[in-house]
Design a protein around this motif. Structure first.
Motif, PDB file in Angstrom:
ATOM      1  N   GLU A 188       0.813  -1.217   0.000  1.00 46.90           N
ATOM      2  CA  GLU A 188       0.000   0.000   0.000  1.00 46.90           C
ATOM      3  C   GLU A 188       0.850   1.272   0.000  1.00 46.90           C
ATOM      4  OE1 GLU A 188      -3.605   0.060  -0.213  1.00 46.90           O
ATOM      5  OE2 GLU A 188      -2.801  -1.851  -0.951  1.00 46.90           O
ATOM      6  N   SER A 189       2.140   1.144   0.282  1.00 50.89           N
ATOM      7  CA  SER A 189       2.999   2.329   0.270  1.00 50.89           C
ATOM      8  C   SER A 189       3.541   2.650  -1.113  1.00 50.89           C
ATOM      9  CB  SER A 189       4.177   2.133   1.241  1.00 50.89           C
ATOM     10  OG  SER A 189       5.047   1.114   0.764  1.00 50.89           O
ATOM     11  N   LEU A 190       3.337   1.745  -2.068  1.00 53.20           N
ATOM     12  CA  LEU A 190       3.811   1.999  -3.431  1.00 53.20           C
ATOM     13  C   LEU A 190       2.978   3.099  -4.077  1.00 53.20           C
ATOM     14  CD1 LEU A 190       4.327  -1.675  -4.684  1.00 53.20           C
ATOM     15  CD2 LEU A 190       6.091  -0.074  -3.917  1.00 53.20           C
ATOM     16  N   PRO A 191       3.574   3.908  -4.958  1.00 53.03           N
ATOM     17  CA  PRO A 191       2.821   4.977  -5.623  1.00 53.03           C
ATOM     18  C   PRO A 191       1.608   4.417  -6.359  1.00 53.03           C
ATOM     19  CG  PRO A 191       5.171   5.262  -5.994  1.00 53.03           C
ATOM     20  CD  PRO A 191       5.002   3.918  -5.349  1.00 53.03           C
ATOM     21  N   TYR A 239       1.973  -9.763  -7.841  1.00 47.65           N
ATOM     22  CA  TYR A 239       1.834  -8.297  -7.823  1.00 47.65           C
ATOM     23  C   TYR A 239       0.622  -7.869  -8.649  1.00 47.65           C
ATOM     24  CZ  TYR A 239       5.886  -6.536  -5.252  1.00 47.65           C
ATOM     25  OH  TYR A 239       6.770  -6.188  -4.261  1.00 47.65           O
ATOM     26  N   ALA A 240       0.435  -8.511  -9.797  1.00 49.55           N
ATOM     27  CA  ALA A 240      -0.711  -8.163 -10.641  1.00 49.55           C
ATOM     28  C   ALA A 240      -2.026  -8.416  -9.902  1.00 49.55           C
ATOM     29  CB  ALA A 240      -0.659  -8.965 -11.941  1.00 49.55           C
ATOM     30  N   ILE A 241      -2.088  -9.524  -9.178  1.00 49.95           N
ATOM     31  CA  ILE A 241      -3.286  -9.838  -8.405  1.00 49.95           C
ATOM     32  C   ILE A 241      -3.447  -8.865  -7.243  1.00 49.95           C
ATOM     33  CG2 ILE A 241      -4.352 -11.573  -6.903  1.00 49.95           C
ATOM     34  CD1 ILE A 241      -3.018 -13.712  -8.696  1.00 49.95           C
ATOM     35  N   GLN A 242      -2.330  -8.577  -6.552  1.00 47.21           N
ATOM     36  CA  GLN A 242      -2.381  -7.677  -5.394  1.00 47.21           C
ATOM     37  C   GLN A 242      -2.861  -6.287  -5.792  1.00 47.21           C
ATOM     38  OE1 GLN A 242      -1.910  -8.846  -2.399  1.00 47.21           O
ATOM     39  NE2 GLN A 242      -2.210  -6.905  -1.315  1.00 47.21           N
ATOM     40  N   ALA A 243      -2.521  -5.839  -6.988  1.00 45.29           N
ATOM     41  CA  ALA A 243      -2.957  -4.514  -7.442  1.00 45.29           C
ATOM     42  C   ALA A 243      -4.478  -4.402  -7.460  1.00 45.29           C
ATOM     43  CB  ALA A 243      -2.389  -4.215  -8.827  1.00 45.29           C
ATOM     44  N   THR A 244      -5.141  -5.492  -7.813  1.00 42.54           N
ATOM     45  CA  THR A 244      -6.610  -5.458  -7.872  1.00 42.54           C
ATOM     46  C   THR A 244      -7.243  -5.505  -6.487  1.00 42.54           C
ATOM     47  OG1 THR A 244      -6.858  -7.879  -8.024  1.00 42.54           O
ATOM     48  CG2 THR A 244      -6.499  -6.669 -10.080  1.00 42.54           C
ATOM     49  N   ARG A 245      -6.438  -5.803  -5.472  1.00 39.23           N
ATOM     50  CA  ARG A 245      -6.948  -5.866  -4.097  1.00 39.23           C
ATOM     51  C   ARG A 245      -6.545  -4.647  -3.277  1.00 39.23           C
ATOM     52  NH1 ARG A 245      -4.827 -12.099  -3.140  1.00 39.23           N
ATOM     53  NH2 ARG A 245      -6.422 -13.154  -4.413  1.00 39.23           N
ATOM     54  N   SER A 246      -5.824  -3.709  -3.896  1.00 39.31           N
ATOM     55  CA  SER A 246      -5.234  -2.596  -3.170  1.00 39.31           C
ATOM     56  C   SER A 246      -6.182  -1.402  -3.042  1.00 39.31           C
ATOM     57  CB  SER A 246      -3.952  -2.138  -3.889  1.00 39.31           C
ATOM     58  OG  SER A 246      -3.492  -0.909  -3.387  1.00 39.31           O
ATOM     59  N   PRO A 247      -6.602  -1.046  -1.827  1.00 38.85           N
ATOM     60  CA  PRO A 247      -7.429   0.152  -1.644  1.00 38.85           C
ATOM     61  C   PRO A 247      -6.701   1.422  -2.083  1.00 38.85           C
ATOM     62  CG  PRO A 247      -7.506  -1.242   0.305  1.00 38.85           C
ATOM     63  CD  PRO A 247      -6.418  -1.778  -0.563  1.00 38.85           C
ATOM     64  N   ASN A 248      -5.379   1.460  -1.876  1.00 37.45           N
ATOM     65  CA  ASN A 248      -4.609   2.643  -2.255  1.00 37.45           C
ATOM     66  C   ASN A 248      -4.664   2.900  -3.751  1.00 37.45           C
ATOM     67  OD1 ASN A 248      -2.789   4.842  -1.692  1.00 37.45           O
ATOM     68  ND2 ASN A 248      -1.118   3.592  -2.492  1.00 37.45           N
ATOM     69  N   GLY A 252      -7.291   1.962  -5.553  1.00 38.54           N
ATOM     70  CA  GLY A 252      -8.681   1.901  -5.994  1.00 38.54           C
ATOM     71  C   GLY A 252      -8.987   0.585  -6.668  1.00 38.54           C
ATOM     72  N   HIS A 253      -8.248  -0.466  -6.286  1.00 45.77           N
ATOM     73  CA  HIS A 253      -8.420  -1.815  -6.835  1.00 45.77           C
ATOM     74  C   HIS A 253      -8.202  -1.833  -8.350  1.00 45.77           C
ATOM     75  CE1 HIS A 253     -10.017  -2.975  -2.905  1.00 45.77           C
ATOM     76  NE2 HIS A 253     -10.722  -1.858  -2.953  1.00 45.77           N
ATOM     77  N   ARG A 254      -7.348  -0.945  -8.850  1.00 48.05           N
ATOM     78  CA  ARG A 254      -7.118  -0.808 -10.292  1.00 48.05           C
ATOM     79  C   ARG A 254      -5.977  -1.720 -10.741  1.00 48.05           C
ATOM     80  NH1 ARG A 254      -3.665   2.711 -12.607  1.00 48.05           N
ATOM     81  NH2 ARG A 254      -3.456   3.791 -10.607  1.00 48.05           N
ATOM     82  N   PRO A 255      -6.208  -2.562 -11.748  1.00 48.58           N
ATOM     83  CA  PRO A 255      -5.156  -3.468 -12.223  1.00 48.58           C
ATOM     84  C   PRO A 255      -4.082  -2.711 -13.009  1.00 48.58           C
ATOM     85  CG  PRO A 255      -7.075  -3.641 -13.636  1.00 48.58           C
ATOM     86  CD  PRO A 255      -7.472  -2.748 -12.481  1.00 48.58           C
ATOM     87  N   ASP A 298     -10.242 -10.831 -10.071  1.00 49.31           N
ATOM     88  CA  ASP A 298     -11.307  -9.818 -10.184  1.00 49.31           C
ATOM     89  C   ASP A 298     -11.944  -9.803 -11.568  1.00 49.31           C
ATOM     90  OD1 ASP A 298      -9.266  -8.680 -11.711  1.00 49.31           O
ATOM     91  OD2 ASP A 298      -9.837  -6.637 -11.139  1.00 49.31           O
ATOM     92  N   GLY A 299     -11.474 -10.671 -12.486  1.00 49.78           N
ATOM     93  CA  GLY A 299     -12.042 -10.742 -13.825  1.00 49.78           C
ATOM     94  C   GLY A 299     -11.247 -10.010 -14.895  1.00 49.78           C
ATOM     95  N   THR A 300     -10.213  -9.277 -14.532  1.00 49.37           N
ATOM     96  CA  THR A 300      -9.402  -8.552 -15.507  1.00 49.37           C
ATOM     97  C   THR A 300      -8.664  -9.523 -16.420  1.00 49.37           C
ATOM     98  OG1 THR A 300      -9.053  -6.696 -14.001  1.00 49.37           O
ATOM     99  CG2 THR A 300      -7.511  -6.913 -15.825  1.00 49.37           C
ATOM    100  N   THR A 301      -8.760  -9.295 -17.726  1.00 55.61           N
ATOM    101  CA  THR A 301      -8.043 -10.117 -18.694  1.00 55.61           C
ATOM    102  C   THR A 301      -7.094  -9.247 -19.520  1.00 55.61           C
ATOM    103  OG1 THR A 301      -9.833  -9.898 -20.309  1.00 55.61           O
ATOM    104  CG2 THR A 301      -9.876 -11.838 -18.867  1.00 55.61           C
ATOM    105  N   TYR A 302      -6.149  -9.909 -20.178  1.00 55.67           N
ATOM    106  CA  TYR A 302      -5.117  -9.220 -20.952  1.00 55.67           C
ATOM    107  C   TYR A 302      -4.950  -9.873 -22.318  1.00 55.67           C
ATOM    108  CZ  TYR A 302      -3.494  -7.032 -16.577  1.00 55.67           C
ATOM    109  OH  TYR A 302      -3.413  -6.313 -15.404  1.00 55.67           O
TER     110      TYR A 302
END
Length: 436
Positions: free
Chosen positions: A71-74, A141-150, A152-155, A185-189
């Motif tokens: 959560e401390s990451l930009p 890390y990609a999964i954690q980004a979608t769980r990060s409140p900091n 906004g759960h943005r992948p 969270d359903g995000t695909t690439y």
């Protein structure tokens, strides 16, 4: 599906998080492209090099940051990049990672299914070499980004990964799950994977890397960077000039006529001739005085203790893969104009020259211990710039981009970077990882 016009970045403000950042290969690439980055690096000496180079850095364990301080990451970071340690996958290693490929693939499936981190971490401890599990960190890390409140759960919008060719199988599995299953969270690439030769992008060495480029669905399909230089074919080279014998007590440089750049087949393929060691080192630039040519090198590995089996190349060829043994390479140069074919042992490669063979800019401020190992472990910046350019839709870089000497950070800048990366301006702190 949207498409991106050529040379228009798919992101308004790309910002790279570089995992396992090393001394700065991908970060230098981003710097030359005008793309900011933050690197996470465990090794103290590599961090010292990064601080000296003026690169934003966290002296930390990648896994620990994910678990304890994500959560401390930009929050504006939108590009995930990295090359996990390759020792257990490399053909030069013991092969424990290659043996564990199928097991690691199962962990990939479990991560995508949303299994708990605690349970997975516990089972990963059973791997024979703990470094093998680090190849999973980019996905985690990609999964954690979608769980990060900091955040906004943005992948992450873009993912760029590179490793030794043996990891191609894992990148293929990454591609399958990112495209067909998606993050929890359903995000695909959209994803492309391949093994690329660095000399085909102007790097003055032969080095193969398994690469993955992914773009979040809706940002257009990614493509691999287009080659700018011809591939080096060792068999063709040896066929055309009779090979180069390993130096003996009285070696000769060119036993047969060596083709000049541009000669030979495929002259109309639109590609430049591969970059040789002489191309990279002969001319003075920055504090580099220029390397006397002609010369040849004898590598320090692949010999089984028999000098005659050691790889030998001349200055008209690209270097063999630059590893931590680059400082041990023996360099032979001609005695002089009167006897140009008679050679003697000359000065070995400096760290500046070793870095330039990796396509680092001249005068890059290598610091700390094990500098040769830092050079060998790094992503070649020119190759990294091609990967980032392709991933982001930016213009492809040129070797000239990397030829401009690097301007080191000032003492004040280093102190500020170290204060951020280690916790104090002049030393490591308790939060920094320990070698043990």
């Amino acid at each position: 599906m949207t498409s991106t016009p050529p040379h228009q970045s798919i992101l308004d403000k790309p910002f790279v998080l570089d995992l396992f950042a090393g001394p700065g290969g991908l970060d230098v690439a981003g710097h030359r492209l005008g793309v900011p980055s933050l690197g996470i690096e465990w090794d103290k000496s590599a961090c010292l090099t990064r601080y000296a180079a003026g690169l934003d850095t966290l002296h930390a364990d990648v896994s620990a940051v994910r678990r304890e301080s994500f959560e401390s990451l930009p929050p504006e970071i939108n590009v995930l990049a990295g090359g996990p340690p390759c020792q257990t996958y490399s053909v030069a290693g013991k092969g424990t990672g290659r043996k564990a490929l199928e097991e690691v693939k199962k962990f990939i499936d479990r991560l995508m299914a949303g299994d708990s981190d605690e349970e997975i971490d516990k089972e990963l401890q059973n791997l024979s070499d703990p470094r093998t599990a680090l190849v999973l960190e980019p996905l985690r890390y990609a999964i954690q980004a979608t769980r990060s409140p900091n955040r906004g759960h943005r992948p992450y919008d873009v993912i760029v990964l590179e490793q030794v060719p043996a990891v191609r199988a894992l990148w293929d599995r990454y591609a399958e799950v990112l495209q067909e299953i998606g993050l929890p969270d359903g995000t695909t690439y959209k994803v492309v994977v391949d093994v690329l030769a660095t000399e085909t992008y102007g790097v003055p060495q032969t080095r193969s890397r398994a690469v993955l480029i992914a773009r979040r669905e809706g940002l257009g399909a990614p493509s691999l960077p287009e080659a700018t230089h011809r591939a080096y074919e060792a068999r063709e080279w040896n066929r055309r000039n009779g090979g180069v014998a390993a130096p003996t007590n009285q070696p000769t440089l060119y036993d047969a006529e060596v083709p000049e750049p541009g000669e030979g087949p495929a002259e109309d393929d639109g590609l430049e001739h591969w970059t040789s060691m002489g191309d990279a080192l002969a001319e003075p630039v920055g504090t580099h005085p220029g390397r006397r040519t002609p010369f040849l090198i004898r590598s320090n590995y692949g010999s089984s203790g028999i000098p005659g089996r050691r790889g030998v190349r001349t200055d008209r060829q690209p270097a063999t893969t630059v590893t931590g043994r680059i400082s041990r390479f023996v360099v032979f140069e001609s005695v002089g104009d009167r006897h140009p074919d008679v050679v003697r042992e000359g000065p070995r490669f400096s760290m500046n020259e070793a870095g330039m063979l990796q396509s680092f800019p001249p005068d890059y401020p290598w610091s700390g211990k094990a500098q040769a190992q830092q050079v060998g472990n790094a992503v070649p910046p020119l190759f990294g710039a091609h990967l980032l350019s392709a991933a982001l839709g930016l213009p492809a870089p040129t070797p000239v981009t990397m030829r401009k000497p690097w301007v080191p950070a000032t003492e004040e800048q280093r102190a500020k970077l170290r204060s951020h990366g280690c916790g104090t301006a002049d030393d490591c702190t308790a939060r920094c990882p320990r070698p043990e």
